[in-house]
Structures are given as C-alpha cells and as structure tokens.
Motif scaffolding. Structure first.
Motif, PDB file in Angstrom:
ATOM      1  N   UNK A  99       0.824  -1.206   0.000  1.00 21.15           N
ATOM      2  CA  UNK A  99       0.000   0.000   0.000  1.00 21.15           C
ATOM      3  C   UNK A  99       0.860   1.259   0.000  1.00 21.15           C
ATOM      4  N   UNK A 100       2.022   1.213   0.641  1.00 28.02           N
ATOM      5  CA  UNK A 100       2.939   2.348   0.617  1.00 28.02           C
ATOM      6  C   UNK A 100       3.485   2.612  -0.774  1.00 28.02           C
ATOM      7  N   UNK A 101       3.951   1.573  -1.431  1.00 28.70           N
ATOM      8  CA  UNK A 101       4.473   1.715  -2.798  1.00 28.70           C
ATOM      9  C   UNK A 101       3.357   2.160  -3.740  1.00 28.70           C
ATOM     10  N   UNK A 102       2.154   1.614  -3.555  1.00 28.59           N
ATOM     11  CA  UNK A 102       0.999   2.027  -4.363  1.00 28.59           C
ATOM     12  C   UNK A 102       0.748   3.529  -4.209  1.00 28.59           C
ATOM     13  N   UNK A 103       0.798   4.014  -2.978  1.00 22.99           N
ATOM     14  CA  UNK A 103       0.572   5.434  -2.716  1.00 22.99           C
ATOM     15  C   UNK A 103       1.653   6.294  -3.369  1.00 22.99           C
ATOM     16  N   UNK A 104       2.895   5.854  -3.281  1.00 21.20           N
ATOM     17  CA  UNK A 104       3.993   6.585  -3.915  1.00 21.20           C
ATOM     18  C   UNK A 104       3.794   6.640  -5.427  1.00 21.20           C
ATOM     19  N   UNK A 105       3.505   5.491  -6.031  1.00 23.92           N
ATOM     20  CA  UNK A 105       3.315   5.449  -7.489  1.00 23.92           C
ATOM     21  C   UNK A 105       2.118   6.284  -7.929  1.00 23.92           C
ATOM     22  N   UNK A 106       1.032   6.223  -7.160  1.00 24.42           N
ATOM     23  CA  UNK A 106      -0.153   7.016  -7.503  1.00 24.42           C
ATOM     24  C   UNK A 106       0.168   8.506  -7.433  1.00 24.42           C
ATOM     25  N   UNK A 107       0.960   8.899  -6.438  1.00 18.95           N
ATOM     26  CA  UNK A 107       1.300  10.323  -6.312  1.00 18.95           C
ATOM     27  C   UNK A 107       2.176  10.805  -7.469  1.00 18.95           C
ATOM     28  N   UNK A 108       2.986   9.928  -7.997  1.00 15.51           N
ATOM     29  CA  UNK A 108       3.901  10.298  -9.079  1.00 15.51           C
ATOM     30  C   UNK A 108       3.277  10.208 -10.471  1.00 15.51           C
ATOM     31  N   UNK A 109       2.135   9.541 -10.588  1.00 13.30           N
ATOM     32  CA  UNK A 109       1.542   9.323 -11.907  1.00 13.30           C
ATOM     33  C   UNK A 109       0.173   9.980 -12.092  1.00 13.30           C
ATOM     34  N   UNK A 110      -0.302  10.692 -11.084  1.00 14.71           N
ATOM     35  CA  UNK A 110      -1.597  11.373 -11.181  1.00 14.71           C
ATOM     36  C   UNK A 110      -1.394  12.803 -11.658  1.00 14.71           C
ATOM     37  N   UNK A 111      -2.289  13.270 -12.496  1.00 18.74           N
ATOM     38  CA  UNK A 111      -2.250  14.662 -12.950  1.00 18.74           C
ATOM     39  C   UNK A 111      -2.245  15.597 -11.747  1.00 18.74           C
ATOM     40  N   UNK A 112      -1.518  16.685 -11.856  1.00 20.43           N
ATOM     41  CA  UNK A 112      -1.422  17.636 -10.746  1.00 20.43           C
ATOM     42  C   UNK A 112      -2.597  18.591 -10.675  1.00 20.43           C
ATOM     43  N   UNK A 113      -3.336  18.686 -11.759  1.00 23.23           N
ATOM     44  CA  UNK A 113      -4.446  19.632 -11.841  1.00 23.23           C
ATOM     45  C   UNK A 113      -5.690  18.864 -12.296  1.00 23.23           C
ATOM     46  N   UNK A 114      -6.831  19.101 -11.636  1.00 25.01           N
ATOM     47  CA  UNK A 114      -8.066  18.446 -12.089  1.00 25.01           C
ATOM     48  C   UNK A 114      -8.381  18.817 -13.535  1.00 25.01           C
ATOM     49  N   UNK A 115      -9.284  18.075 -14.148  1.00 26.82           N
ATOM     50  CA  UNK A 115      -9.622  18.264 -15.565  1.00 26.82           C
ATOM     51  C   UNK A 115     -10.063  19.694 -15.844  1.00 26.82           C
ATOM     52  N   UNK A 116      -9.939  20.100 -17.095  1.00 23.53           N
ATOM     53  CA  UNK A 116     -10.322  21.458 -17.501  1.00 23.53           C
ATOM     54  C   UNK A 116     -11.800  21.710 -17.229  1.00 23.53           C
ATOM     55  N   UNK A 117     -12.634  20.715 -17.469  1.00 26.54           N
ATOM     56  CA  UNK A 117     -14.073  20.914 -17.252  1.00 26.54           C
ATOM     57  C   UNK A 117     -14.374  21.150 -15.778  1.00 26.54           C
TER      58      UNK A 117
END
Length: 131
Positions: A99-117
């Motif tokens: 779960x720790x590695x999952x959290x790290x990977x999710x933080x590094x691969x998620x867009x930093x800004x919500x969608x334009x809409x």
C-alpha cells in the motif's frame, strides 16, 4: 509521466482508504497493535484528505491537488517503511509495503491539476458568487 486522471485517483483514494482500515481484520493481523493502527490511521488520513481535496470527488475542497499528491507521497514512504521502523516486520510487512508503494506510485503518476471541465465549472463567476 502523469497519466492517472484526478477523478480516478479520488475514487481509488476512497476505496484504498477503506481497504487500509479493514485490512488488519481481513488479513488477520489485528492482534498486532502497531501494524493495525498504522494502517487504520493511514486509511483515515487518506479518506479525510480526499474529502478535503479540491478535485472532482472532494466534498469540502480546501486542499490543492498538488498538496494532496505530496502528502500521498510522504504517507506512502512512511507506510512502506513502517514495518521496520515500528518493529513489526517479523509478523507482517507486505500490506504496508504494497500500500505504501501504491501510494507513492499514484502520487507520481496522477495529474497535478483536475480536468479542464472541473476547473472551468468551479472557477466560473457564477460559482464564486454562490459560495
């Protein structure tokens, strides 16, 4: 490379937060106080942070997405090393590490800004006037 949409990240946060909270009982290590409370507290933190993040699935919308991702990274590091840091690695370590590695990977691969809409909808003059 950031490819996970913020909406999907938020939905995963709700699911993973609940999984963290129930994991000690489902995976049968609830008799270990440190291992149990580490995941329960992490799960509560994930859920609270998600509720307070300014993105598609946030409810209170006070935490910027970039801050959310930084906390996810830090929480992931702490969770991944917690079995060795808190000395319960001989009893259980895989759920915390995974779960720790999952959290790290999710933080590094998620867009930093919500969608334009989402941003257009929540920064329009009508939305601001109704706040």
């Amino acid at each position: 490379m950031r490819f996970i949409p913020t909406r999907f990240h938020g939905i995963l946060d709700y699911i993973v937060g609940i999984i963290m909270i129930i994991a000690p009982w489902v995976l049968d290590f609830s008799d270990n106080t440190a291992a149990t409370w580490t995941l329960v507290i992490a799960g509560i933190a994930v859920l609270l942070q998600t509720v307070f993040t300014d993105f598609e699935v946030g409810l209170v919308r006070r935490i910027p997405m970039q801050s959310h991702l930084m906390v996810d990274f830090g929480l992931g590091v702490l969770l991944a090393i917690s079995p060795w840091l808190l000395n319960f690695d001989e009893r259980v370590y895989l759920p915390h590490l995974i779960l720790g590695v999952f959290s790290i990977l999710a933080s590094l691969t998620t867009h930093r800004v919500p969608s334009h809409s989402y941003k257009a909808e929540h920064t329009s003059p009508d939305h601001i006037r109704n706040m």
